[in-house]
Design an enzyme around this catalytic site. Structure first.
Site, PDB file in Angstrom:
ATOM      1  N   ASP A 199      -0.842   7.033   5.923  1.00  0.00           N
ATOM      2  CA  ASP A 199      -1.126   5.436   6.307  1.00  0.00           C
ATOM      3  C   ASP A 199      -1.865   5.404   7.841  1.00  0.00           C
ATOM      4  OD1 ASP A 199      -0.710   2.548   6.618  1.00  0.00           O
ATOM      5  OD2 ASP A 199       1.290   2.860   7.173  1.00  0.00           O
TER       6      ASP A 199
ATOM      7  N   LYS B 119       1.011  -1.002   0.069  1.00  0.00           N
ATOM      8  CA  LYS B 119       0.141  -0.217   0.100  1.00  0.00           C
ATOM      9  C   LYS B 119       1.087   1.355  -0.284  1.00  0.00           C
ATOM     10  CE  LYS B 119      -2.989  -1.764   3.783  1.00  0.00           C
ATOM     11  NZ  LYS B 119      -1.276  -2.838   3.805  1.00  0.00           N
ATOM     12  N   THR B 120       2.144   1.535   0.522  1.00  0.00           N
ATOM     13  CA  THR B 120       2.652   1.860   0.648  1.00  0.00           C
ATOM     14  C   THR B 120       3.923   2.810  -0.314  1.00  0.00           C
ATOM     15  OG1 THR B 120       3.155   2.245   3.153  1.00  0.00           O
ATOM     16  CG2 THR B 120       4.949   3.969   1.938  1.00  0.00           C
TER      17      THR B 120
ATOM     18  N   THR C  83      -5.737  -1.159   6.673  1.00  0.00           N
ATOM     19  CA  THR C  83      -5.856  -2.568   7.099  1.00  0.00           C
ATOM     20  C   THR C  83      -7.008  -3.247   8.262  1.00  0.00           C
ATOM     21  OG1 THR C  83      -4.532  -2.247   9.372  1.00  0.00           O
ATOM     22  CG2 THR C  83      -3.110  -3.038   7.877  1.00  0.00           C
TER      23      THR C  83
ATOM     24  N   ARG D 296       6.481  -8.223   2.028  1.00  0.00           N
ATOM     25  CA  ARG D 296       7.171  -7.624   2.598  1.00  0.00           C
ATOM     26  C   ARG D 296       8.043  -9.079   3.122  1.00  0.00           C
ATOM     27  NH1 ARG D 296       4.398  -4.331   6.349  1.00  0.00           N
ATOM     28  NH2 ARG D 296       5.016  -2.330   4.806  1.00  0.00           N
TER      29      ARG D 296
END
Length: 359
Positions: A126, A81-82, A175, A234
């Site tokens: 975020d 997302k980032t 999230t 990740r």
């Protein structure tokens, strides 16, 4: 006390470490992640629907010469997302300003950030579901009318000063989409749901990261790392760096299948991506309580962790992997969990008859 001594599990002296398979970003990991992040939609691996839809939104706005609609990126941690917010700013050729929901405790915090925004900038927030209510209410007006009201003074003498801000694109990441308020969710023009990756896409992620890191990796080794990465890029990148360390210490730096398997065994990541805490929870559930149902607080005490850690970090993957099920009476181990621990599931185990039919 004798009954406790006979149980097949014990409380560990220290909480199991799970930094290798925790999808949350770890301290000191930002620089390593930054070098591996794609810079454009074309470079971004996976999420084909999100890439296509977002490409249409951005290209349409560029053709019309306007600022794109606000974008909400929803999904579990570690899926990009980032990275996607950085790509949006890159594709638009504008600046990216980053903050987080917990950092915006007061309306003044948001006003200070918005007052410095230039036309066309991308503002990334975020964990936007954790933004404070006063700041969220100010954000409504900023998103819709590109205007905020700044309160000067206190009490009866307080004055509201309207402040126009240039058109900008807000990119929110969450999230927990269900925790967003309706008014905030409705102000986003495009909502993207990020999905977990399959092994094929994660293998491409590992291959790309290995090239950037200058690591030689065999295709079967890349697939092995991808299959143990819990569907999360990740984690795949993190495991690759640990396997690289193992290959450099125990070999010539080349990652083959044996090196990948040996490294993942050292770091307690099994064939399904489960770590020590995951297996401890399953062991307590299966060996200590006959498969359940067991309450989450009982499981947390048995493995020496906080209940929130078990519920928010460990459980989601175990449920998605079909190892446990949440019921009104507690957590229940499935037949797959029994088999993963090398045990024969009882006839009453959840999913037992379904697995027999598949066999």
């Amino acid at each position: 006390m004798s009954g406790i001594e006979k149980t097949e599990y014990s409380v560990p002296s220290q909480p199991p470490r799970r930094e290798h398979v925790d999808p949350q970003a770890q301290q000191g990991e930002h620089e390593a992640e930054l070098s591996l992040r794609p810079k454009s939609l074309a470079e971004f691996i996976g999420q084909p629907k999100v890439r296509d839809q977002l490409g249409l939104v951005l290209n349409g706005a560029r053709r019309r010469g306007v600022t794109p609609d606000h974008v909400l990126l929803s999904g579990p941690p570690g899926l990009g997302k980032t990275t996607m917010s950085m790509i949006i700013a890159q594709e638009l050729g504008t600046s990216l300003r980053m903050t987080s929901g917990p950092a915006l405790e007061r309306a003044g915090d948001l006003a200070a950030m918005l007052s410095n925004i230039m036309e066309g900038d991308v503002l990334f927030i975020d964990e936007i579901h954790r933004i404070a209510r006063p700041a969220e209410e100010m954000l409504y007006m900023a998103m819709e009318d590109f205007r905020i009201d700044v309160i000067v003074g206190k009490g009866p003498g307080a004055t509201s000063i309207p402040l126009d801000i240039p058109p900008f694109t807000l990119v929110g990441a969450t999230t927990r989409a269900g925790m967003l308020t309706g008014p905030l969710r409705d102000r986003f023009g495009f909502t993207a749901q990020m999905e977990f990756y399959d092994v094929a896409d994660l293998t491409k992620v590992v291959d790309r990261a290995a090239r950037i890191l200058g690591v030689h990796i065999d295709p079967d080794a890349a697939c092995e790392i991808a299959s143990r990465s819990r569907g999360t890029p990740r984690i795949a990148n993190r495991l690759l760096r640990r396997v690289r360390d193992y290959a450099e210490v125990h070999g010539d730096g080349h990652i083959d299948l044996a090196a990948a398997q040996g490294a993942l065994e050292v770091f307690d990541v099994d064939s399904l991506g489960l770590d020590r805490l995951d297996r401890a929870v399953l062991s307590v559930l299966v060996k200590g309580h006959g498969g359940g149902p067991v309450g989450v607080n009982t499981l947390a005490v048995a493995v020496g962790e906080e209940s929130s850690t078990v519920e928010e970090v460990c459980e989601p993957y175990l449920v998605r992997a079909g190892m446990i099920a949440r019921t009104g009476r507690g957590r229940v181990a499935t037949a797959a969990a029994w088999r993963h621990l090398g045990l024969t599931p009882p006839d009453h185990a959840l999913g037992m008859h379904l697995s027999e039919e598949q066999d």
